[in-house]
Design an enzyme around this catalytic site. Structure first.
Site, PDB file in Angstrom:
ATOM      1  N   TYR A  40      -3.864  26.782 -46.737  1.00  0.00           N
ATOM      2  CA  TYR A  40      -3.959  26.418 -47.760  1.00  0.00           C
ATOM      3  C   TYR A  40      -2.773  25.299 -48.798  1.00  0.00           C
ATOM      4  CZ  TYR A  40      -5.086  31.327 -47.071  1.00  0.00           C
ATOM      5  OH  TYR A  40      -6.039  32.458 -46.920  1.00  0.00           O
ATOM      6  N   SER A 116      -0.347  36.031 -44.233  1.00  0.00           N
ATOM      7  CA  SER A 116      -2.215  36.198 -44.411  1.00  0.00           C
ATOM      8  C   SER A 116      -2.633  35.592 -43.135  1.00  0.00           C
ATOM      9  CB  SER A 116      -2.954  35.661 -46.157  1.00  0.00           C
ATOM     10  OG  SER A 116      -3.748  36.239 -45.936  1.00  0.00           O
ATOM     11  N   TYR A 117      -3.262  34.400 -43.958  1.00  0.00           N
ATOM     12  CA  TYR A 117      -3.952  33.346 -42.874  1.00  0.00           C
ATOM     13  C   TYR A 117      -2.643  32.857 -41.734  1.00  0.00           C
ATOM     14  CZ  TYR A 117      -7.831  30.209 -40.314  1.00  0.00           C
ATOM     15  OH  TYR A 117      -8.869  29.350 -39.317  1.00  0.00           O
ATOM     16  N   TRP A 165     -12.661  34.576 -50.940  1.00  0.00           N
ATOM     17  CA  TRP A 165     -11.971  33.758 -50.089  1.00  0.00           C
ATOM     18  C   TRP A 165     -12.344  32.472 -50.278  1.00  0.00           C
ATOM     19  CZ3 TRP A 165     -12.144  32.213 -45.228  1.00  0.00           C
ATOM     20  CH2 TRP A 165     -11.025  31.462 -44.470  1.00  0.00           C
ATOM     21  N   ASP A 257      -1.619  46.556 -49.510  1.00  0.00           N
ATOM     22  CA  ASP A 257      -2.067  45.345 -49.046  1.00  0.00           C
ATOM     23  C   ASP A 257      -3.603  45.893 -48.302  1.00  0.00           C
ATOM     24  OD1 ASP A 257      -2.229  42.557 -47.852  1.00  0.00           O
ATOM     25  OD2 ASP A 257      -2.152  43.731 -46.645  1.00  0.00           O
ATOM     26  N   HIS A 292      -1.536  42.518 -51.593  1.00  0.00           N
ATOM     27  CA  HIS A 292      -1.852  41.223 -50.828  1.00  0.00           C
ATOM     28  C   HIS A 292      -1.149  40.203 -50.861  1.00  0.00           C
ATOM     29  CE1 HIS A 292      -2.986  39.052 -47.593  1.00  0.00           C
ATOM     30  NE2 HIS A 292      -3.560  38.274 -47.705  1.00  0.00           N
TER      31      HIS A 292
END
Length: 576
Positions: A40, A116-117, A165, A257, A292
């Site tokens: 990101y 997250s990722y 996304w 989430d 989230h």
């Protein structure tokens, strides 16, 4: 400790790709290192997160005396190569740790962090058991990419997440191309920009595979081509490698989430399967009333109080100090710390699931008209002696719109707790509700629905939603789930139904912690759609992602209960 900041520090992977990182290293001597690998943009990860964010910011760790490395993942921002979600993360993670070992300021220990990722990249390093990795802290993340991210535990596509996304990541690729001087069509940029501005404005006439924000020839085509939990997904299922993990984990997540069910599953697997007793005993879990992207506990229809946005920076620093520096804890950290909604209080627990959980059946009752919140559906502890049924027509051209829950994007009024009166007046929503409660009822743990169902179609969906109804009629969703009935027996082996035949199925409804207060009522809502949180079932039994509206058919769905068909909501009750 004073630090030296170095921007865009390069390293070369085993296949010759240059990855770049921002590095804050000690001015003198050596220090333990905290690493984040992100797709990101490392620039956006520098700010100190501070209060009400489960992932501490950079200054928290620098002030605690750590070296910090934030790296752009392959094919993103300043790093070279081609971004392929998940596929290169194990090798790139190993190469990054090997590069760290060569730095003269590195003291031989590293911990990881990120959300997250960025949590996925931590799992990629942890499952290899690589030496030097001493602690991980995956926030709002999952080791499984099928039921933990792109599809639900019941096999439905997480449509809004996929749309948002992928538009976000494709837009970043387009931006990189512009910076390289490549020509990008105005139409492409406008399409992606519109998806990010209003990602839920989906074209109802267009099959999912043809949505303009998805793109062609990229990774999402593969995901859509594998709607079953087949060998494609099993090869990427890192849950099977938990036994290789030799670093304890600090898990942080929220009840709203989108990955919470897998986050707690990962914690349980770490507690029971990780590579050593030390790792199994040292892992921790923290869950707040968050989604989230919002860790304040404040939503348009519900505010969980001033303590809901707890500052977890001290928790992270103490965790890393223990495992990277070997420092004793001033106060032993609780293994599990959860925010109990309803009473809006933090509470320390021994383990998950809570050891004193009592799973209790709440049976479905009605006189055959449970449709809408004004219907005659009830939830009772006693099973009905006579059989009854409630029916509704599910039309995929007019699906029940999403109203709250655990999803992306985190738009106000769409995610988290939302008053269900915006949807519970529809005839295709069945409502079963308890009498007004005289005593508080705590529900903490895994929720599921076992129900007997038949349909006029060969395939359809069943959705289930746990709702807290206040005395004034406000009805807030607590947790929910969906089951694509072709997966009623196995996510790996779809099996169509025989129209009119009755099947007993189980709908996983995720996890929660909520006290239903005196004067409130517990309600179960059942339907067949939750759009666009999940894609619509076309009811044809075909490849849903490729079907347009004119391919879809209506389904007459019936819930049977009572007698030999004891449909029931199973709640994890805590009675202290």
């Amino acid at each position: 400790m004073k630090h030296i900041y170095e921007r865009d520090v390069p390293m070369t992977t085993r296949d010759g790709v240059t990855l770049r990182a921002d590095v804050w290293r000690p001015l003198e001597g050596k220090a333990p290192t905290l690493l984040m690998r992100s797709p990101y943009g490392k620039g956006r990860e520098r700010a100190d997160a501070g209060f009400a964010n489960p992932v501490p910011g950079l200054l928290t760790f620098l002030n605690a005396g750590y070296a910090v490395v934030i790296q752009d993942g392959r094919g993103t921002f300043a790093s070279e190569g081609v971004f392929q979600p998940k596929l290169d993360e194990i090798a790139d993670g190993e190469d990054t740790l090997a590069w760290l070992a060569e730095q003269d300021w590195y003291d031989g220990t590293v911990g990881t962090y990120g959300a997250s990722y960025e949590g996925m990249t931590q799992w990629a390093m942890a499952i290899t058991g690589v030496p030097g990795l001493k602690a991980i802290a995956p926030s709002v993340a999952s080791a499984d990419w099928y039921s933990g991210v792109w599809y639900s535990p019941g096999g439905a596509l997480s449509l809004s997440l996929a749309t948002f996304w992928n538009a976000f990541m494709y837009a970043a690729e387009e931006q990189r191309a512009l910076e390289r001087g490549e020509t990008i069509s105005d139409e492409s940029l406008k399409r992606l920009g519109a998806a990010l501005m209003d990602p839920l404005a989906l074209n109802y006439d267009t099959p999912v595979a043809d949505l303009p924000v998805i793109g062609k020839g990229r990774w999402f085509d593969d995901w859509l081509a594998h709607p079953d939990f087949d060998d494609y997904w099993k090869a990427q299922d890192w849950r099977r490698s938990i036994e290789n993990v030799t670093a304890p984990a600090l898990f942080t997540s929220g009840w709203y989430d989108l990955k919470i069910h897998e986050t707690v599953g990962d914690f349980v697997r770490m507690r029971t399967q990780a590579g050593s007793v030390e790792v199994r005993e040292g892992s921790q879990l923290v869950i707040g009333p968050w989604d989230h992207g919002n860790s304040t506990g404040r939503f348009p229809d519900r505010f969980f109080g001033l303590t809901a946005g707890a500052d977890l920076s001290p928790t992270h620093v103490a965790f890393y100090d223990k495992w990277l520096r070997g420092l004793p804890e001033s106060t032993p950290a609780p293994r599990v710390r959860i925010f109990v909604m309803g009473i809006d209080q933090w509470r320390d627990e021994q383990d998950w699931p809570l050891p004193d959980t009592r799973y209790t059946d709440y049976h479905l009752h009605s006189a055959g008209s449970a449709n809408t919140r004004t219907g005659d559906g009830t939830l009772q502890l006693e099973p009905p002696h006579t059989e009854a049924q409630d029916s509704f027509r599910y039309d995929p051209r007019d699906p029940v719109p999403t109203a709250g829950g655990a999803l992306l994007p985190t738009l106000p009024g769409l995610v988290g707790p939302v008053d269900q009166r915006v949807v519970d007046g529809r005839a295709d929503v069945l409502c079963y509700v308890t009498p007004v409660l005289d005593e508080p009822v705590e529900v903490t743990g895994h929720v599921e629905l076992k129900v007997f169902v038949c349909s006029s179609a060969v395939d359809t969906d069943i959705t289930a939603k746990l709702v807290d109804v206040s005395p004034d009629g406000t009805a807030l969703n607590i947790c929910d789930g969906i089951l694509r009935l072709r997966y009623r027996n196995d996510l790996s082996e779809p099996e169509l139904m025989t129209p009119g035949e009755i099947y007993e199925v189980t709908i996983p409804m995720s996890v929660t912690s909520n006290v239903f207060l005196p004067g409130h009522r517990i309600r179960l809502d059942i339907s067949s759609s939750n759009f666009p949180h999940y894609d619509r079932n076309s009811n044809t039994g075909g490849a849903i992602a490729t079907e347009a509206l004119h391919d879809m058919i209506t389904a007459d769905n019936t819930i049977h209960h009572g007698g030999t068909r004891p449909s029931r909501l199973i709640l994890p009750i805590i009675n202290r």
